[in-house]
Design a protein around this motif. Structure first.
Motif, mmCIF file in Angstrom:
data_model
loop_
_atom_site.group_PDB
_atom_site.id
_atom_site.type_symbol
_atom_site.label_atom_id
_atom_site.label_comp_id
_atom_site.label_asym_id
_atom_site.label_seq_id
_atom_site.Cartn_x
_atom_site.Cartn_y
_atom_site.Cartn_z
ATOM 1 N N SER A 198 1.265 -1.136 0.194
ATOM 2 C CA SER A 198 -0.298 0.563 -0.157
ATOM 3 C C SER A 198 0.797 1.780 0.399
ATOM 4 O O SER A 198 2.516 1.247 -0.167
ATOM 5 C CB SER A 198 -0.411 -0.039 1.162
ATOM 6 O OG SER A 198 -0.116 -0.188 2.234
ATOM 7 N N ILE A 310 -7.609 2.162 6.030
ATOM 8 C CA ILE A 310 -8.234 3.324 4.470
ATOM 9 C C ILE A 310 -8.146 4.612 4.884
ATOM 10 O O ILE A 310 -7.879 4.953 6.611
ATOM 11 C CB ILE A 310 -9.598 3.303 4.579
ATOM 12 C CG1 ILE A 310 -10.190 1.717 4.513
ATOM 13 C CG2 ILE A 310 -10.076 4.325 4.115
ATOM 14 C CD1 ILE A 310 -11.632 1.597 4.448
ATOM 15 N N GLN A 315 -9.544 7.691 0.229
ATOM 16 C CA GLN A 315 -10.195 7.064 -0.446
ATOM 17 C C GLN A 315 -12.133 5.923 0.720
ATOM 18 O O GLN A 315 -12.917 5.376 0.687
ATOM 19 C CB GLN A 315 -9.852 5.013 0.512
ATOM 20 C CG GLN A 315 -8.335 4.886 -0.271
ATOM 21 C CD GLN A 315 -7.721 4.022 0.111
ATOM 22 O OE1 GLN A 315 -7.377 3.582 1.148
ATOM 23 N NE2 GLN A 315 -6.748 2.828 -1.016
ATOM 24 N N SER A 316 -12.127 7.898 1.266
ATOM 25 C CA SER A 316 -12.916 7.955 1.687
ATOM 26 C C SER A 316 -14.075 9.248 1.217
ATOM 27 O O SER A 316 -13.569 9.759 1.153
ATOM 28 C CB SER A 316 -13.522 7.531 3.289
ATOM 29 O OG SER A 316 -13.097 6.467 3.759
ATOM 30 N N GLY A 413 -5.372 3.554 -4.800
ATOM 31 C CA GLY A 413 -6.972 3.139 -4.596
ATOM 32 C C GLY A 413 -7.499 4.029 -4.371
ATOM 33 O O GLY A 413 -8.502 3.930 -3.031
ATOM 34 N N GLU A 414 -7.604 4.896 -4.906
ATOM 35 C CA GLU A 414 -8.217 6.892 -4.681
ATOM 36 C C GLU A 414 -9.463 6.562 -5.709
ATOM 37 O O GLU A 414 -9.729 5.378 -6.278
ATOM 38 C CB GLU A 414 -7.760 7.999 -5.138
ATOM 39 C CG GLU A 414 -8.123 9.184 -5.508
ATOM 40 C CD GLU A 414 -8.020 10.315 -6.214
ATOM 41 O OE1 GLU A 414 -8.159 11.207 -6.455
ATOM 42 O OE2 GLU A 414 -6.921 10.511 -6.948
ATOM 43 N N THR A 415 -10.467 6.668 -4.520
ATOM 44 C CA THR A 415 -11.753 7.019 -4.741
ATOM 45 C C THR A 415 -12.685 7.534 -5.907
ATOM 46 O O THR A 415 -12.013 9.053 -5.685
ATOM 47 C CB THR A 415 -12.960 6.180 -3.921
ATOM 48 O OG1 THR A 415 -13.090 7.661 -2.398
ATOM 49 C CG2 THR A 415 -12.805 5.448 -3.463
ATOM 50 N N THR A 451 -14.073 13.414 -1.515
ATOM 51 C CA THR A 451 -12.985 13.024 -0.833
ATOM 52 C C THR A 451 -12.575 14.537 -0.202
ATOM 53 O O THR A 451 -12.929 15.402 -0.954
ATOM 54 C CB THR A 451 -12.004 12.043 -1.278
ATOM 55 O OG1 THR A 451 -11.487 12.405 -2.263
ATOM 56 C CG2 THR A 451 -12.828 11.015 -2.077
#
Length: 665
Positions: A198, A310, A315-316, A413-415, A451
């Motif tokens: 990660s 997380i 990522q949120s 892992g970026e949303t 985000t």
């Protein structure tokens, strides 16, 4: 003998000689073909039969912060213990497995899985455990006769010197698994490879890992080592050193300002896209993964309901709440759907169709124009703006600011967040888009999700008056031996907006009004720099608890764009309600521009919540000192919640009740 007979004998002799010559010529030709023309091929095959190649692990590159004066990650000498199955006497195998398990702190079952019966004839070493300390190796060496077939080799492990809140940025490493080997085999990865799992460790694994060397060993038919020629070995090439954009002083400042609250902080340099700090809580200590309890610790963190793995900064995603109103303000000024001086009367609610949409101020704000509407974060004002703009233009400007798209930050892992549209609602819910949906999105609620890194980019675009740079955490790549600069990361323009410069100037003034005479006036008390920003309080389905947002930049006015920073703070509704985001940002801005630590910044600005806390602590200490044997000392009276992760004093969750003025958006 007749002349005819002599001639026949002579002819036969000549024919035999020619035949023999041809046979020898063919044999010599074949011999030449095999030994000269194909000699190297057969030599290579023969060598492959008797020679084994063992990897020499390359030293993984170190990681530094932006000042390149202190390593955040280094390599620590460690060992891996191997077992050569064929050297283990069959009658001692069970006993040996038990001895090894006790010495290494693993189970016999673990050994049996790695060394099944079909491997018992092999003379090739099989790794049983990595990350073994020198004391264990010394014990094995002293009792070598009790451990037939046991060997060891050097296998460095990562030592994260400054973990805590940097855990999500830096990440961690681990052994490659079957799924990863299927994808990465053609890139030079193999079983036993250590790779990033990660963060930066994963994103830049090819730079960090270097190139493994090779040690050659000659074996006999039973796979026993016969000899070694060190001059034939290929030495490993160490991985490159990475210099990050992170400033560890600002990172620690943000870490303590957020405290033990579920949420995140992003500090961005808008003129380049450099990420100066990125904090996500809760975080984890990757050093524990290389201990004897590493497997259990990893499992515990994986099952933790607060999801410490997380990176909440990227990522949120959450409803942006009233921070979205800076985009609505931009659209209003650019589209000129009505004059920014037009007065909109807020009575605390607005009727739309058969529904009532309420403002956060139950008594209303009275008559407001743009600057007052944004300063007071009046919902009724922006309901009106949204109704005039319409959903199509709201979606257009949201996309202009990068919502519903990844920012492209160089971390895995970026949303995307989520930008709803009428087409999406019709396709997924078989329902038409209603006017009420438009009013909800106008105040940053409804289906809209962003985000923290996206919101930081929104502010950066306003600061840069239409330009936004790709956020990045890598600053430089350097040679691990000489320290010479190999590559410097140049700023990359992510988007250039056609929105007029004058529009952004109006929005900047409106954001400054939020600090000087609006919702943030009571809490943004720093005198170190002029701040412009926007508060946000997002609904999350809890009673008396909300998401707390604050996104801002400073200095408000400057001749040097490089000194500006953007700060985005997000505190989740999982915490007790404290309206903490603007309070944390107040300390962060003070610390950055006054060059102070968290403790010095708090002591300088003395915010009212800090004063109340100190009074409570003194009262508790006084009460404890006069309560006799059953009392509590002043030191013991400080609760665990009042201590920041780095030792700084911060108010415990829920310690300060918000005033009526704080119940704002």
């Amino acid at each position: 003998m007749s002349p005819d007979s002599s001639a026949q004998v002579k002819n036969r002799t000549i024919a035999l000689g020619v035949a023999v010559t041809l046979v020898f010529a063919l044999l010599l030709g074949q011999l030449f073909y095999l030994q000269v023309i194909r000699g190297w091929e057969f030599k290579r095959r023969a060598r492959a039969v008797v020679r084994r190649e063992l990897p020499i692990p390359a030293q993984r590159g170190e990681i530094f912060d932006r000042h390149y004066d202190f390593p955040l990650v280094v390599n620590q000498d460690s060992f891996a213990v191997d077992l050569i199955p064929a050297e283990v006497p069959a009658e001692r195998r069970t006993e040996l497995f038990e001895r090894i398990a006790a010495a290494l702190g693993i189970s016999v079952e673990d050994i049996e899985v790695k060394v099944p019966p079909k491997y018992y004839h092999l003379y090739q070493p099989i790794e049983l455990k990595g990350g073994v300390g020198f004391e264990t190796i010394a014990f094995l060496a002293e009792h070598l006769s009790d451990f037939p077939g046991v060997a060891w080799h050097n296998k460095p492990i990562r030592n994260y010197l400054a973990m805590a809140s940097l855990s999500h940025v830096i990440g961690y490493v681990g052994d490659i698994n079957r799924e990863e080997i299927q994808v990465l085999y053609n890139q030079g990865y193999s079983f036993g490879t250590v790779l990033g799992k990660s963060g930066v460790e994963k994103q830049y694994d090819l730079l960090l890992r270097g190139k493994d060397g090779t040690r050659f060993r000659t074996v006999d038919v039973r796979e026993m080592y016969l000899k070694a020629k060190a001059e034939e070995d290929i030495p490993p090439e160490p991985g490159k050193n990475l210099v990050l954009t992170i400033d560890r002083r600002i990172q620690l400042l943000c870490e303590k300002a957020l405290g033990e609250r579920i949420g995140s902080v992003v500090v961005l340099k808008p003129s380049t896209g450099e990420v100066l700090a990125m904090v996500s809580y809760p975080y984890y200590d990757a050093n524990l993964f290389f201990t004897e309890k590493g497997s259990r610790e990893f499992t515990r963190l994986s099952l933790d309901p607060t999801f410490p793995f997380i990176n909440r900064a990227i990522q949120s995603s959450y409803p942006p709440a009233s921070t979205f109103k800076v985009i609505m303000s931009t659209a209003l000024v650019e589209e000129e759907v009505f004059p920014i001086t037009r007065q909109v009367t807020c009575t605390g609610e607005i009727f739309y169709g058969d529904r009532i949409f309420r403002c956060h101020s139950k008594v209303g704000h009275g008559s407001l124009e743009l600057f007052g509407g944004l300063a007071e974060s009046c919902d009724v004002y922006f309901y009106t703006v949204g109704d005039e703009l319409g959903i199509e233009r709201i979606v257009y400007y949201s996309r202009e600011f990068g919502l519903g798209q990844i920012s492209g930050v160089d971390l895995p892992g970026e949303t995307l967040g989520f930008l709803p549209t009428p087409e999406w609602k019709q396709r997924t819910q078989a329902m038409i888009w209603l006017g009420g949906d438009t009013l909800n999105i106008s105040i940053g609620q409804g289906y809209l999700l962003v985000t923290p890194i996206q919101l930081a980019n929104v502010i950066a675009m306003i600061v840069n008056e239409g330009r936004v740079f790709r956020p990045h955490v890598l600053k430089e790549v350097r040679d691990p031996q000489t320290g010479d600069l190999i590559r410097e990361v140049e700023p990359e323009i992510l988007h250039v907006s056609p929105i007029r410069r004058e529009t952004f100037e109006v929005v900047q003034r409106a954001m400054r009004g939020v600090i000087t005479e609006g919702t943030a006036e009571v809490v943004l008390t720093t005198d170190a720099v002029e701040v412009a920003g926007k508060t946000g309080t997002g609904e999350a389905g809890y009673e008396e608890r909300w998401h707390s947002w604050f996104a801002a930049y400073a200095p408000y006015q400057t001749d040097d764009p490089d000194e500006r920073v953007v700060v985005a703070v997000m505190v989740e509704a999982e915490n007790e309600w404290e309206w903490w985001a603007p309070k944390a940002a107040n300390v962060i801005f003070q610390g950055i521009f006054a060059n102070q630590t968290y403790e010095e910044a708090v002591e300088t600005i003395k915010p009212w919540w800090y004063i109340q806390q100190q009074q409570a602590l003194r009262a508790a200490a006084t009460e404890g000192g006069t309560s006799g044997e059953g009392g509590t000392s002043g030191e013991d009276s400080t609760s665990a919640g009042a201590l920041a992760p780095g030792g700084g004093s911060i108010p415990p969750l829920g310690a300060v009740e918000p005033s009526a003025d704080e119940e704002t958006r």
